[in-house]
Scaffold this active site. Structure first.
Site, PDB file in Angstrom:
ATOM      1  CG  HIS A  56      -2.056  -0.933   1.140  1.00 17.25           C
ATOM      2  ND1 HIS A  56      -3.116  -0.908   2.021  1.00 17.25           N
ATOM      3  CD2 HIS A  56      -2.332  -1.911   0.246  1.00 17.25           C
ATOM      4  CE1 HIS A  56      -3.995  -1.841   1.679  1.00 17.25           C
ATOM      5  NE2 HIS A  56      -3.541  -2.472   0.617  1.00 17.25           N
ATOM      6  CD  GLU A  58      -2.166   4.018   3.077  1.00 20.50           C
ATOM      7  OE1 GLU A  58      -1.767   3.379   2.077  1.00 20.50           O
ATOM      8  OE2 GLU A  58      -3.337   4.003   3.454  1.00 20.50           O
ATOM      9  CB  CYS A  86      -6.628  -0.681   5.236  1.00 22.95           C
ATOM     10  SG  CYS A  86      -4.906  -1.255   5.200  1.00 22.95           S
ATOM     11  CB  CYS A  89      -2.135   1.632   6.186  1.00 28.33           C
ATOM     12  SG  CYS A  89      -1.671   0.798   4.647  1.00 28.33           S
TER      13      CYS A  89
END
Lengths: 148, 148
Positions: A56, A58, A86, A89
């Site tokens: 991801h 992040e 999410c 993260c």
């Protein structure tokens, strides 16, 4: 005197990252990390390209920022993300002790705020949401409409 | 006929990874991923070495296993971890749709089970805990006693 750069300006940089993800046929989420008014990390979602659910925006931004700072903790940093993080993260953001988290659109399906007993983030992390939320959300909507 | 390898045997392999972390002065957590009775990924905590809060054993094991399988999803895999995963790692395990999660010791401070409204994992992920829990916990206790 330092020029103060607005949250909108930085979020546009995160949106540029999200657009790169879009162009690469990835779910379009982008993130940047800012320290002392300077962008020290940029990343976009690469889960398809890397075949890796952990890639991801992040997560990559945290790794890149820590690498830049040569330190694990981002307590002096602000992260701008186009979408609400999410749980994974948010957990990483907690470990990094991020100073400030600013995100654009809410993620009503996978966002960390769905866990109402919401103690995931570090207690000192300031959270702001809704910056350029329409642009951030529209990019994701367009992506999924294209997929149908 | 395939020989069935016990959970204890695989957890001993995760413990070997945890010992490597211990020897490198990292919080001693190890993880392995098993698919069809074969170990396809091994990892241990490297947060200090890599200056990266995301470098937990589980995160690296997910990335390595996906790389081995050339696919993001680990629904046919079992992960053995010496310690209960944190929220970040549980989130990653959810994205990976891990088939079975087997961990040793509970993490009463940072474990994902602390979020009682516990919907982090994928609903299909089977969870078993307590395999070699004493050995797994003792290694961590010894590590933190040494630090004091």
């Amino acid at each position: 005197m330092d020029t103060i750069i607005s949250d909108e300006t930085f979020m546009r940089e995160a949106l540029k990252e999200a657009q790169k993800a879009f162009d690469a046929d990835e779910v379009p989420v982008g993130a940047i990390v800012v320290c002392n008014n300077k962008i020290i990390a940029r990343a976009h979602n690469l889960t398809e390209r890397l075949n890796d659910v952990t890639a991801h925006a992040e997560m990559q931004a945290i790794t890149a920022a820590a690498n830049y700072l040569n330190g694990k903790y981002l307590n002096e940093c602000t992260m701008y993300i186009t979408l609400e993080p999410c749980v994974m993260c948010a957990g990483a953001i907690a470990w990094a002790q991020l100073g400030k988290l600013i995100y654009g659109a809410p993620d009503t399906k996978r966002g960390f705020n769905l866990l109402k007993e919401n103690k995931i983030l570090h207690p000192k992390t300031e959270v702001i949401s809704g910056i350029l939320d329409k642009e951030c959300a529209d990019l994701i909507k367009t992506f999924f409409q294209k997929k149908r």
